[in-house]
Design an enzyme around this catalytic site. Structure first.
Site, mmCIF file in Angstrom:
data_model
loop_
_atom_site.group_PDB
_atom_site.id
_atom_site.type_symbol
_atom_site.label_atom_id
_atom_site.label_comp_id
_atom_site.label_asym_id
_atom_site.label_seq_id
_atom_site.Cartn_x
_atom_site.Cartn_y
_atom_site.Cartn_z
ATOM 1 N N GLU A 46 -8.971 -22.409 11.332
ATOM 2 C CA GLU A 46 -8.054 -23.516 11.527
ATOM 3 C C GLU A 46 -8.605 -24.014 12.877
ATOM 4 O O GLU A 46 -8.766 -23.299 13.709
ATOM 5 C CB GLU A 46 -6.689 -23.006 11.602
ATOM 6 N N ARG A 71 0.715 -1.282 -0.048
ATOM 7 C CA ARG A 71 -0.106 0.011 0.024
ATOM 8 C C ARG A 71 0.719 1.291 0.229
ATOM 9 O O ARG A 71 0.164 2.437 -0.222
ATOM 10 C CB ARG A 71 -0.858 0.006 1.175
ATOM 11 N N HIS A 125 -0.908 -25.926 7.782
ATOM 12 C CA HIS A 125 0.104 -24.751 8.376
ATOM 13 C C HIS A 125 1.394 -25.211 9.002
ATOM 14 O O HIS A 125 1.535 -25.117 10.240
ATOM 15 C CB HIS A 125 -0.814 -24.287 9.599
ATOM 16 N N ARG A 154 -2.417 -15.514 5.918
ATOM 17 C CA ARG A 154 -3.356 -16.021 6.983
ATOM 18 C C ARG A 154 -4.528 -16.195 6.095
ATOM 19 O O ARG A 154 -4.768 -15.723 5.038
ATOM 20 C CB ARG A 154 -3.576 -14.691 7.845
#
Length: 338
Positions: free
Chosen positions: A259, A175, A277, A230
């Site tokens: 999760e 950004r 993960h 994520r």
């Protein structure tokens, strides 16, 4: 004696920095339940936890003597950082420890998803492979392809280094302008130009479903999406639909929104590689993560927080006193804790 609540049983070398403190450990290998964590919090001055432990405002309030929370992860979305700050509790994490291990896994997912390795292996194991075929299991080229990195923190830059060995064109979006080669100021433009997208942003309110149905449509049917950041950064329902409807070639995922539950549409999606993960899951990396988090806790307890080079006090999330979402350009493990 100062009490430290350690939410998981850790190897002795990892706990060495906390020698001399009273360590309160769970009785089993699976750690504390949410209720047990709340019950164990009173009286402790430190908590050493992992990313699956929810250190909520209630847990912090239940521990009036609490001074520090050490997260064995780079990410910290499992901790109510605003509540910790309000209570004067320092939060420390493990930046820089898991970058290379996670980048290895991200690039492995790039290769596996682009080449359709998930479906190919499943067919072989199920007896569905009938022999070599000229048109069998055709994937997408990685060598010479264009890689788009969403986020350009430590892990993303490590992935970019690996991509250079495959003669890939590497673009990135954050950004704020990084001033580095390959910077693309507009996310939509990055998505339309890249053959493969790899996600490396922290999870915040601003990045929730950053990659949704509209963004997936920009990628197109030949593209591959990889997420090691994520789970909730990607709209999993939209991703599953795009895969089932052949509007996206493939995906490689190591993280999920809820999760350990995985969206059922992803479980049945074609050309998808799913991992549980394990981004930072090498023995050396996990040991170093635990040790560094313990060192951070010990430094704060000894009033050496500002002198300990490995202690990183994390910023509160958007909406708290030090709101700065526009500056969230790092992987943060991405709250990946890996």
């Amino acid at each position: 004696m100062t009490a430290v609540l350690v939410t998981r049983r850790l190897p002795e070398p990892a706990l060495a920095p906390l020698a001399g403190y009273e360590l309160r450990l769970p009785s089993g290998e699976n750690g504390f339940t949410a209720a047990e964590l709340l019950d164990a919090a009173p009286g402790v001055e430190a908590i050493l936890c992992v990313l699956s432990d929810q250190i909520t405002a209630a847990v912090i309030a239940a521990a009036p003597r609490l001074r520090v929370v050490g997260n064995i992860a780079v990410g910290y979305d499992n901790i109510d950082v605003a509540a910790a700050e309000a209570a004067g509790v320092v939060v420390v994490n493990t930046p820089g420890i898991l970058d290379e291990a996670t980048a290895d896994l991200a690039f492995m997912l790039i290769l596996a998803a682009a080449r359709g390795c998930g479906d190919a292996e499943r067919d072989l194991r199920a007896g569905g492979w009938t022999g070599w075929s000229l048109n069998g299991y055709l994937g997408r080229d990685v060598h010479g392809a264009t890689l788009g990195l969403v986020g350009y923190g430590r892990i993303a830059r490590a992935v970019a280094r690996r991509a250079s060995g495959f003669d890939m064109t590497v673009l990135h979006h954050t950004r704020t302008d990084t001033g580095m080669p390959g910077y693309v100021p507009d996310l939509d433009e990055l998505l339309t130009r890249a053959d493969i997208i790899s996600v490396h942003v922290p999870y915040t309110a601003a990045t929730h479903h950053l990659i949704g149905a509209r963004e997936l449509a920009l990628l197109g049917p030949e593209a591959v999406l990889v997420n090691t950041a994520r789970g909730a950064v990607v709209d999993e329902a939209a991703l599953a639909a795009a895969l089932h409807e052949n509007r996206l070639f493939g995906a490689g995922l190591d993280v999920y929104a809820n999760e350990p539950s995985v969206h059922p549409g992803l479980l049945s999606a074609p050309r998808t590689v799913l991992l549980p993960h394990i981004g930072s899951a090498t023995a050396r990396t996990r040991m170093r993560m635990a040790r560094v988090a313990a060192e951070g806790v010990a430094a704060v307890l000894a009033n050496r927080a500002h002198d300990a080079t490995r202690v990183t006090a994390v910023d509160p999330p958007a909406g708290s006193r030090r709101e700065s979402p526009a500056k969230l350009t790092d992987d943060q493990e991405p709250r990946e804790a890996r």
